[in-house]
Design a protein around this motif. Structure first.
Motif, PDB file in Angstrom:
ATOM      1  N   ALA A 162       0.818  -1.216   0.000  1.00  0.00           N
ATOM      2  CA  ALA A 162       0.000   0.000   0.000  1.00  0.00           C
ATOM      3  C   ALA A 162       0.849   1.262   0.000  1.00  0.00           C
ATOM      4  N   SER A 163       2.106   1.154   0.446  1.00  0.00           N
ATOM      5  CA  SER A 163       3.015   2.306   0.486  1.00  0.00           C
ATOM      6  C   SER A 163       3.971   2.359  -0.702  1.00  0.00           C
ATOM      7  N   ALA A 164       3.820   1.469  -1.667  1.00  0.00           N
ATOM      8  CA  ALA A 164       4.765   1.396  -2.788  1.00  0.00           C
ATOM      9  C   ALA A 164       4.847   2.711  -3.565  1.00  0.00           C
ATOM     10  N   GLY A 165       3.729   3.348  -3.819  1.00  0.00           N
ATOM     11  CA  GLY A 165       3.727   4.618  -4.548  1.00  0.00           C
ATOM     12  C   GLY A 165       4.410   5.730  -3.768  1.00  0.00           C
ATOM     13  N   VAL A 166       4.237   5.718  -2.458  1.00  0.00           N
ATOM     14  CA  VAL A 166       4.884   6.721  -1.606  1.00  0.00           C
ATOM     15  C   VAL A 166       6.394   6.512  -1.610  1.00  0.00           C
ATOM     16  N   ARG A 167       6.822   5.251  -1.510  1.00  0.00           N
ATOM     17  CA  ARG A 167       8.262   4.961  -1.570  1.00  0.00           C
ATOM     18  C   ARG A 167       8.846   5.398  -2.919  1.00  0.00           C
ATOM     19  N   ASN A 204      12.155   9.059  -6.174  1.00  0.00           N
ATOM     20  CA  ASN A 204      12.287   9.748  -7.462  1.00  0.00           C
ATOM     21  C   ASN A 204      12.016  11.246  -7.435  1.00  0.00           C
ATOM     22  N   ASP A 205      11.187  11.725  -6.509  1.00  0.00           N
ATOM     23  CA  ASP A 205      10.748  13.124  -6.556  1.00  0.00           C
ATOM     24  C   ASP A 205      11.146  13.964  -5.360  1.00  0.00           C
ATOM     25  N   TYR A 206      11.442  13.338  -4.238  1.00  0.00           N
ATOM     26  CA  TYR A 206      11.721  14.100  -3.018  1.00  0.00           C
ATOM     27  C   TYR A 206      12.878  15.079  -3.203  1.00  0.00           C
TER      28      TYR A 206
END
Length: 92
Positions: A23-28, A33-35
């Motif tokens: 469920a956290s894959a997109g956040v990781r 990549n974007d942070y």
């Protein structure tokens, strides 16, 4: 797309995620990549990342006068996570 955080009513972003859950894959993916790009565009703005096992991924936005809003990031793609943060940055 760069997310502008400074100069808005927004005072802080906190991202909570699980290190392993699907469920956290997109956040990781967003963090990997974007942070860095967002932090470079907003060097003085506090962006806090908190990892904890088994939690639902969320983003908390704190605005002036102590107002907070929260959005669930569960099962969102990297782009949807970025879009959610951009939406929170544009609110007052």
């Amino acid at each position: 797309m760069s997310v502008r955080l400074a100069g808005t009513a927004l005072r802080e972003i906190r991202i909570h995620l699980c290190q392993k859950s699907p469920a956290s894959a997109g956040v990781r993916a967003f963090i990997e990549n974007d942070y860095v790009g967002i932090k470079k565009a907003n060097p003085q703005f506090p962006i806090l990342i908190r990892e904890a096992s088994g939690i639902v991924p969320r983003v908390f936005a704190r605005y002036e006068h102590g107002v907070e809003r929260v959005a669930t990031l569960e099962d969102l793609s990297r782009e949807n996570v970025k879009s959610t943060i951009a939406q929170l940055a544009g609110q007052k």
